[in-house]
Design a protein around this motif. Structure first.
Motif, PDB file in Angstrom:
ATOM      1  N   ARG A 196      -9.009 -22.048   1.237  1.00 64.65           N
ATOM      2  CA  ARG A 196      -8.447 -20.928   0.490  1.00 64.65           C
ATOM      3  C   ARG A 196      -8.516 -19.679   1.364  1.00 64.65           C
ATOM      4  O   ARG A 196      -9.248 -19.629   2.348  1.00 64.65           O
ATOM      5  N   GLN A 197      -7.745 -18.675   0.996  1.00 65.28           N
ATOM      6  CA  GLN A 197      -7.769 -17.414   1.733  1.00 65.28           C
ATOM      7  C   GLN A 197      -8.492 -16.346   0.932  1.00 65.28           C
ATOM      8  O   GLN A 197      -8.436 -16.320  -0.296  1.00 65.28           O
ATOM      9  N   VAL A 198      -9.186 -15.486   1.667  1.00 67.03           N
ATOM     10  CA  VAL A 198      -9.944 -14.399   1.056  1.00 67.03           C
ATOM     11  C   VAL A 198      -9.483 -13.088   1.680  1.00 67.03           C
ATOM     12  O   VAL A 198      -9.435 -12.959   2.910  1.00 67.03           O
ATOM     13  N   SER A 199      -9.140 -12.118   0.845  1.00 63.64           N
ATOM     14  CA  SER A 199      -8.741 -10.800   1.346  1.00 63.64           C
ATOM     15  C   SER A 199      -9.993 -10.005   1.705  1.00 63.64           C
ATOM     16  O   SER A 199     -10.896  -9.833   0.882  1.00 63.64           O
ATOM     17  N   LEU A 200     -10.028  -9.520   2.950  1.00 58.02           N
ATOM     18  CA  LEU A 200     -11.160  -8.726   3.414  1.00 58.02           C
ATOM     19  C   LEU A 200     -10.893  -7.232   3.313  1.00 58.02           C
ATOM     20  O   LEU A 200     -11.780  -6.425   3.595  1.00 58.02           O
TER      21      LEU A 200
ATOM     22  N   ARG B  47     -22.717 -17.576  -0.773  1.00 56.74           N
ATOM     23  CA  ARG B  47     -23.931 -18.046  -1.445  1.00 56.74           C
ATOM     24  C   ARG B  47     -23.841 -17.941  -2.960  1.00 56.74           C
ATOM     25  O   ARG B  47     -24.376 -18.775  -3.689  1.00 56.74           O
ATOM     26  N   GLY B  48     -23.181 -16.931  -3.442  1.00 59.23           N
ATOM     27  CA  GLY B  48     -23.113 -16.729  -4.880  1.00 59.23           C
ATOM     28  C   GLY B  48     -22.389 -17.835  -5.630  1.00 59.23           C
ATOM     29  O   GLY B  48     -22.509 -17.955  -6.860  1.00 59.23           O
ATOM     30  N   ALA B  49     -21.645 -18.682  -4.910  1.00 60.51           N
ATOM     31  CA  ALA B  49     -20.900 -19.761  -5.557  1.00 60.51           C
ATOM     32  C   ALA B  49     -21.735 -21.026  -5.738  1.00 60.51           C
ATOM     33  O   ALA B  49     -21.308 -21.954  -6.431  1.00 60.51           O
TER      34      ALA B  49
ATOM     35  N   GLY C  79     -14.517 -11.853  -4.750  1.00 61.25           N
ATOM     36  CA  GLY C  79     -13.433 -12.589  -4.104  1.00 61.25           C
ATOM     37  C   GLY C  79     -13.951 -13.793  -3.331  1.00 61.25           C
ATOM     38  O   GLY C  79     -13.356 -14.875  -3.360  1.00 61.25           O
ATOM     39  N   TRP C  80     -15.073 -13.598  -2.635  1.00 60.83           N
ATOM     40  CA  TRP C  80     -15.668 -14.706  -1.891  1.00 60.83           C
ATOM     41  C   TRP C  80     -16.114 -15.817  -2.847  1.00 60.83           C
ATOM     42  O   TRP C  80     -15.879 -17.000  -2.589  1.00 60.83           O
TER      43      TRP C  80
END
Length: 313
Positions: free
Chosen positions: A13-17, A48-50, A143-144
């Motif tokens: 997947r893509q993550v907007s930075l 980590r939060g996932a 988002g991450w």
């Protein structure tokens, strides 16, 4: 649907930075054999939060196996950004220099060179690698987490598909082995009465010889003891009908498990123990070389099945 405990799946997947920068995130899910469910995670700090969510999702779909989630990301240089070298190297396009850190580093270098005048000045690469000199857009934590969960869920689905495919292949192998054992039982069972009759004839002959020799002696105690031993041995050896019946019952149980749904590994492992028990008993009660050979062939096939069953969930 029967599943193997080994498998692999991946998804990205893509993550907007922020600032027009995009990161490509890839999550891999690998599984190997284990008696129980053992979940492991190798995630970068951003992801980590996932972990709690992925752990819950995996626990709902898996019951056995050592499963590991791995995640890694890199900046998408085709999305208007360029990343030079590794994360510890210069980021001339993506990064923004921190003036305060630069001034502090410059001051530190001047003071150091006063004490060590022969010390070489820092190179550009050294400066850019210094902690805090280059700041990059990192994106939002939410988002991450969302991207990691989504990619992890898709990777787990791919893993499940591969486990199902391998499980069906293993089920076909186990079915084939079970059919081979059925053929052995079907072939040897009708011949058992003939083998028993032959053994009975031999036993009668031995008893007759013992009786003839005993009549020439003074007492009958030894004869009676000999007859008792032979009769007991004979009674034990001829009773194999129960073993054949249980073997056929276990074959049906294996077939039912292989055509059912849900985890079957532990159930089949138990059935392998029961099949092996009956084969051992059949061998110990054998009244002919053919029966002994059939029991050995059954034990060999059961061992082959046991090895394959270890791979099933």
């Amino acid at each position: 649907m029967i599943s193997s405990m080994t498998g692999y799946g991946s998804a990205s997947r893509q993550v907007s930075l922020g600032a027009g920068v995009v990161a490509d995130l890839q999550v891999e899910c690998r599984a190997v054999n284990s008696r129980f469910l053992d979940l492991g995670f190798r995630l970068p700090d951003e992801c980590r939060g996932a972990e709690p969510v992925l752990r819950e999702i995996a626990a709902q779909q898996l019951s056995r196996g050592k499963v590991e989630f791995r995640a890694a990301w890199r900046v998408n240089t085709t999305a208007g950004a360029a990343k030079v070298g590794t994360q510890n190297q210069a980021h001339s396009i993506l990064g923004a220099l921190n003036p305060e850190r630069l001034d502090a580093l410059h001051s530190l270098q001047e003071k150091t060179q006063i004490v060590f005048p022969k010390a070489e000045a820092l190179r550009i690469a050294d400066i850019l690698r210094w902690p805090g000199i280059v700041s990059e857009p990192r994106g939002e934590e939410a988002g991450w987490i969302a991207a990691t969960v989504e990619a992890g869920r898709a990777a787990l689905e791919a893993l499940m598909d591969s486990r199902h495919a391998e499980g069906q292949a293993l089920a076909a192998v186990l079915t084939d082995i079970t059919n081979k054992m059925r053929v052995i039982v079907k072939t040897i069972e009708p011949r058992v009465p003939e083998y028993v009759a032959q053994y009975q004839a031999k036993l009668t002959e031995r008893l007759a010889e013992a009786l003839a020799s005993q009549e020439q002696s003074k007492g009958g105690t030894e004869l009676m003891e000999r007859i008792r031993q032979e009769v007991v041995l004979y009674a034990v050896r001829i009773d194999v009908a129960e073993e054949f019946a249980r073997l056929k019952t276990h074959f049906q149980a294996v077939e039912k498990a292989l055509t059912g749904n849900g985890p079957v590994g532990k159930r089949l492992d138990f059935l392998m123990q029961e099949l092996n028990r009956e084969a051992n008993t059949l061998s110990s009660k054998s009244v002919s070389e053919e029966c002994t050979q059939a029991a050995l062939e059954l034990k060999l096939l059961i061992e082959q099945m046991r090895e394959q069953v270890q791979n099933l969930e």
